[in-house]
Design a protein around this motif. Structure first.
Motif, short mmCIF file in Angstrom:
data_model
loop_
_atom_site.label_atom_id
_atom_site.label_comp_id
_atom_site.label_asym_id
_atom_site.label_seq_id
_atom_site.Cartn_x
_atom_site.Cartn_y
_atom_site.Cartn_z
N GLN A 1 46.87 56.72 41.34
CA GLN A 1 47.57 55.80 42.00
C GLN A 1 45.91 54.92 42.21
O GLN A 1 45.55 55.02 42.82
CB GLN A 1 48.62 55.72 43.19
N GLY A 2 46.66 53.82 42.29
CA GLY A 2 45.62 52.21 41.85
C GLY A 2 46.77 51.02 41.50
O GLY A 2 47.35 50.90 40.78
N LEU A 3 45.47 50.71 41.76
CA LEU A 3 45.12 48.97 40.88
C LEU A 3 44.46 48.19 40.21
O LEU A 3 42.56 48.60 40.24
CB LEU A 3 45.47 48.05 42.29
N ASP A 4 44.18 47.76 39.64
CA ASP A 4 43.39 47.34 37.64
C ASP A 4 43.35 45.46 38.47
O ASP A 4 44.38 45.28 38.41
CB ASP A 4 43.94 48.05 36.64
N PHE A 5 42.64 45.66 38.22
CA PHE A 5 41.97 43.89 38.21
C PHE A 5 41.18 43.41 37.11
O PHE A 5 40.00 43.64 36.55
CB PHE A 5 41.20 43.83 39.86
N ASP A 6 41.36 42.48 36.49
CA ASP A 6 41.02 41.36 35.71
C ASP A 6 40.87 39.92 35.82
O ASP A 6 41.63 38.94 35.58
CB ASP A 6 41.21 42.27 34.55
N VAL A 7 39.69 39.70 36.84
CA VAL A 7 39.59 38.08 36.89
C VAL A 7 38.79 37.54 35.73
O VAL A 7 37.38 37.67 35.90
CB VAL A 7 39.30 37.59 38.15
N ARG A 8 38.86 36.04 35.58
CA ARG A 8 38.35 35.28 34.48
C ARG A 8 38.01 34.14 34.66
O ARG A 8 39.30 32.86 34.72
CB ARG A 8 37.94 35.47 32.65
N ALA B 1 38.37 45.18 37.69
CA ALA B 1 37.81 46.17 39.24
C ALA B 1 39.15 47.09 38.67
O ALA B 1 40.29 47.16 38.50
CB ALA B 1 37.49 45.85 39.92
N THR B 2 38.56 48.65 39.47
CA THR B 2 39.61 49.26 39.83
C THR B 2 39.73 49.42 41.48
O THR B 2 38.70 50.51 41.90
CB THR B 2 39.12 50.72 38.89
N ASN C 1 32.54 46.26 37.61
CA ASN C 1 31.96 45.18 37.12
C ASN C 1 31.90 43.22 37.22
O ASN C 1 32.54 43.28 37.52
CB ASN C 1 31.87 45.82 35.28
N THR C 2 31.22 43.34 37.29
CA THR C 2 30.95 41.95 37.39
C THR C 2 29.48 40.88 36.72
O THR C 2 28.71 41.22 36.57
CB THR C 2 30.30 41.40 38.87
N THR C 3 30.06 40.30 35.77
CA THR C 3 29.82 39.84 34.92
C THR C 3 28.99 37.54 34.97
O THR C 3 30.59 37.29 34.93
CB THR C 3 29.69 39.95 33.46
#
Length: 212
Positions: free
Chosen positions: A52-59, A75-76, A117-119
């Motif tokens: 169980q988890g949450l995935d995030f992708d913000v741009r 992020a996970t 990961n932050t880019t």
């Protein structure tokens, strides 16, 4: 897919509480003497994993007079990682290194709360540059011989904290035109700050976890 194992079959049938018994139907007895003739231990769907988890992708990006700036965060966040053992026991491997050294169903690695990961990126005409920061939260390493997260493990089992990890990569590029079209020349440096990975004394191949 694998056999359950005769030992697990017998233990689960004879030593478990009556309402928790399983696999008894796999034990074949002689109808006259009641002696066990054989155990039917064929290939089965045994063990497994539950996650169980949450995935995030913000741009986000913004154009300015100094070029276009952008940020991307991937992020996970892990809520739980459970390895279901052949005997039905659900073994939680979140935030500990029991998984890599003890269970074939865990696939190895450390399952931490947060892996991010932050880019940061910048583009101006033909030039681009950026930095990538990888962050992994800390966890726990359990003694190799007395796994602290194993079923019925005593409270006296030895464990130690594994530090969190931060790695910084940098990159830059230049786009120019040649006779075959646009060409991008890129250079970069991984682990620019030369950060050592956290030490893991029970690592299978090394004293760190390369799979995380």
């Amino acid at each position: 897919i694998e056999p359950v194992g005769a030992g697990i079959i017998l233990t689960q049938c004879f030593e478990s509480n009556p309402d928790e018994r399983q696999y008894c139907e796999l034990i074949n007895r002689d109808p006259n003497t009641n002696v066990i003739r054989f155990i039917s231990d064929v290939q089965n769907n045994v063990a497994g994993t539950k996650t169980q988890g949450l995935d995030f992708d913000v741009r986000y990006s913004k154009a300015t007079a100094f070029g276009r700036f952008g940020i991307q965060i991937e992020a996970t966040y892990l809520l739980d990682y459970i390895a279901v053992q052949p005997d039905g026991y659900e073994w939680s491997f979140k935030n500990n290194y029991d998984a890599a050294s003890a269970s074939s169903v865990s696939n190895g690695g450390i399952y931490t709360d947060l892996d991010m990961n932050t880019t940061l990126m910048w583009v101006k005409d033909a030039i681009n540059a950026g930095v990538n920061v990888k962050f992994i939260t800390g966890s726990k390493e359990c003694d190799y011989e007395n796994l602290c997260n194993a079923p019925n493990a005593p409270d006296t089992n030895v464990s130690r904290d594994i530090d969190s990890y931060v790695k910084v990569d940098v990159f830059a590029g230049y786009t120019f035109d040649i006779f075959v079209g646009d060409t991008n020349l890129s250079v970069g440096m991984n682990n620019a700050l030369d950060a050592d990975p956290p030490v893991i004394y029970t690592g299978f191949l090394a004293d760190s976890d390369a799979s995380t």
